[in-house]
Design a protein around this motif. Structure first.
Motif, PDB file in Angstrom:
ATOM      1  N   MET A 186       0.825  -1.205   0.000  1.00 48.32           N
ATOM      2  CA  MET A 186       0.000   0.000   0.000  1.00 48.32           C
ATOM      3  C   MET A 186       0.867   1.265   0.000  1.00 48.32           C
ATOM      4  SD  MET A 186      -3.297  -0.455   0.005  1.00 48.32           S
ATOM      5  CE  MET A 186      -3.700  -2.042  -0.718  1.00 48.32           C
ATOM      6  N   PRO A 187       0.429   2.313  -0.727  1.00 43.55           N
ATOM      7  CA  PRO A 187       1.114   3.603  -0.602  1.00 43.55           C
ATOM      8  C   PRO A 187       1.037   4.101   0.836  1.00 43.55           C
ATOM      9  CG  PRO A 187      -0.402   3.596  -2.473  1.00 43.55           C
ATOM     10  CD  PRO A 187      -0.661   2.344  -1.713  1.00 43.55           C
ATOM     11  N   GLU A 188       2.035   4.854   1.242  1.00 40.00           N
ATOM     12  CA  GLU A 188       2.110   5.283   2.637  1.00 40.00           C
ATOM     13  C   GLU A 188       0.887   6.083   3.077  1.00 40.00           C
ATOM     14  OE1 GLU A 188       5.281   7.588   5.585  1.00 40.00           O
ATOM     15  OE2 GLU A 188       5.838   7.046   3.532  1.00 40.00           O
ATOM     16  N   ASP A 189       0.331   6.907   2.162  1.00 40.32           N
ATOM     17  CA  ASP A 189      -0.798   7.743   2.539  1.00 40.32           C
ATOM     18  C   ASP A 189      -2.129   6.995   2.483  1.00 40.32           C
ATOM     19  OD1 ASP A 189      -0.737   7.438  -0.177  1.00 40.32           O
ATOM     20  OD2 ASP A 189      -1.395   9.479  -0.643  1.00 40.32           O
ATOM     21  N   ARG A 190      -2.119   5.700   2.193  1.00 40.32           N
ATOM     22  CA  ARG A 190      -3.356   4.929   2.122  1.00 40.32           C
ATOM     23  C   ARG A 190      -3.377   3.762   3.132  1.00 40.32           C
ATOM     24  NH1 ARG A 190      -5.097   8.686   0.182  1.00 40.32           N
ATOM     25  NH2 ARG A 190      -5.980   9.026  -1.914  1.00 40.32           N
ATOM     26  N   ARG A 191      -2.391   3.711   3.996  1.00 45.21           N
ATOM     27  CA  ARG A 191      -2.301   2.559   4.886  1.00 45.21           C
ATOM     28  C   ARG A 191      -3.348   2.593   5.996  1.00 45.21           C
ATOM     29  NH1 ARG A 191       4.324   2.324   4.914  1.00 45.21           N
ATOM     30  NH2 ARG A 191       4.508   1.134   2.956  1.00 45.21           N
ATOM     31  N   HIS A 192      -3.682   3.785   6.501  1.00 42.55           N
ATOM     32  CA  HIS A 192      -4.746   3.870   7.506  1.00 42.55           C
ATOM     33  C   HIS A 192      -6.098   3.483   6.901  1.00 42.55           C
ATOM     34  CE1 HIS A 192      -2.896   5.206  11.182  1.00 42.55           C
ATOM     35  NE2 HIS A 192      -2.253   6.199  10.569  1.00 42.55           N
ATOM     36  N   GLU A 193      -6.330   3.908   5.646  1.00 41.92           N
ATOM     37  CA  GLU A 193      -7.576   3.522   4.989  1.00 41.92           C
ATOM     38  C   GLU A 193      -7.646   2.009   4.790  1.00 41.92           C
ATOM     39  OE1 GLU A 193      -5.755   6.033   4.248  1.00 41.92           O
ATOM     40  OE2 GLU A 193      -6.966   7.818   3.857  1.00 41.92           O
TER      41      GLU A 193
END
Length: 401
Positions: A186-193
């Motif tokens: 996952m891209p770093e800015d999408r890991r929480h999602e």
């Protein structure tokens, strides 16, 4: 709870039935989310070593309320009561409020230690057994279904054990490697999602399976949290954990909306108008006091568990054996603090915390009492006396902690 009593059927009945149903559903969603959070924050390093202690606490917290209820209702309060009436009341008061317990643990800083693990495991065990007793009570109140009572009693137990066992296999051999690999892509800015989607899918899946299997959906939510917490331990430190995602994306909604709605939904079920009749008040308060004592007995397991732990340490084992004549006696300065048994005074606070945290009954107790009343096992007086005990314990326990 007070807002629920004011706006719901107990006092003004301002809210329409459809609104009450919707709020009850939202409240139960909030309860499941609180139980999920409790599972996520369970200190796994303490949970397994403290499992025997948790089981002892849970068994004590179930048997004492039932036994005292049988004595109080049949010998002192209501001699005309049947054993089944007393058992139904005792079953309602044998539960421990999961929602309240998790809220108290989270607010008091107990969640990360051994005591928090014991509390969460014991509270979950009490409620699982309470839900089994609920099915037993309802079946016993319906004599035409008595032939199937064996399977109705056994099904939740078998389903609970099976769900726990399958979860251990699934988490270790399937979910951990799969989720860790996908999360790394996952891209770093999408890991929480991504974590949020995994939390929602895993929890709803476990709740659905638990419901279809015939066990408590709360147990499904709790096991889901445990599974996600174990997966978090296998993730690389650079990736966000499921705990951090929950705190970022779900916890604000839970604490500001769903959790208050849950406690308001409890207030809907409290019949305030008749509760304040004199004879019901004093009988309910006496019963509440007895039920507080019945749960506070669980605190004795803290010094017992500590004594057993100390008796198994190398220092205790060597002290129990005769030492060679030539060996010098150790000086007090040379004793290691880890090898020194805890003095009884230092165990007073954790023992009292455990006792008080187990006192709160809450949602499961009210549910068992309501269904017992619907099954004609509790008349209105006994039902209101039980509600007094549940409400007082639900307030006194958390405040005491």
């Amino acid at each position: 709870m007070f807002v629920g009593m004011v706006f719901g059927p107990p006092l003004t009945a301002i809210l329409d039935t459809s609104w009450l149903s919707a709020i009850n559903v939202l409240g139960y969603v909030g309860l499941c989310a609180m139980v999920l959070e409790g599972g996520l924050n369970t200190p796994l390093g303490h949970a397994l070593p403290s499992l025997p202690l948790s089981i002892c606490v849970a068994i004590t917290g179930i048997t004492f309320p039932i036994c005292i209820s049988l004595l109080y209702f049949n010998l002192f309060l209501h001699p005309s009561s049947t054993l089944l009436d007393s058992f139904a009341a005792g079953a309602a008061l044998s539960s421990t409020s999961l929602g309240t317990t998790f809220a108290v643990i989270g607010g008091s800083g107990l969640a990360k230690g051994k005591l928090g693990a014991v509390l969460m495991t014991a509270a979950m065990a009490d409620d699982v057994v309470g839900l089994v007793l609920l099915k037993v009570v309802v079946v016993l109140g319906q004599s035409d279904h008595s032939h199937s009572i064996g399977w109705i009693v056994a099904r939740p137990i078998v389903a609970s054990v099976g769900l726990i066992f399958i979860s251990w296999i699934l988490a270790r051999w399937v979910l951990k490697p799969t989720i860790a690999k996908i999360s790394g892509w996952m891209p770093e800015d999408r890991r929480h999602e991504f974590n949020f989607i995994v939390i929602v899918l895993t929890t709803t899946g476990y709740i659905a399976v638990a419901s279809l299997a015939g066990t408590s959906v709360l147990l499904g939510a709790f096991i889901s949290g445990i599974v996600l917490a174990s997966i978090s331990q296998s993730l690389p430190p650079s990736l966000p954990s499921f705990q951090s995602t929950f705190a970022l994306l779900i916890s604000p909604l839970l604490s500001t909306f769903l959790q208050p709605v849950f406690f308001a939904s409890i207030g809907f079920a409290i019949p305030v108008r008749r509760m304040f009749e004199g004879r019901l008040v004093w009988r309910g308060l006496v019963y509440a006091l007895l039920m507080m004592v019945a749960k506070m007995v669980t605190g004795v397991w803290v010094p017992i568990g500590e004594a057993l732990d100390n008796s198994n340490t190398p220092a205790a084992i060597s002290a129990a054996q005769p030492s060679p004549p030539q060996s010098p006696s150790p000086s007090p300065q040379s004793s290691s603090p880890s090898q020194t048994p805890e003095p009884p005074s230092s165990l007073l606070i954790p023992s009292t915390l455990l006792s008080l945290a187990m006192v709160a009954r809450g949602e499961i107790g009210l549910l068992i009492a309501q269904l017992s009343r619907s099954a004609s096992l509790l008349d209105e007086d006994l039902f209101l006396i039980s509600v007094w005990a549940i409400v007082v314990c639900t307030i006194v326990g958390p405040v005491g902690v």
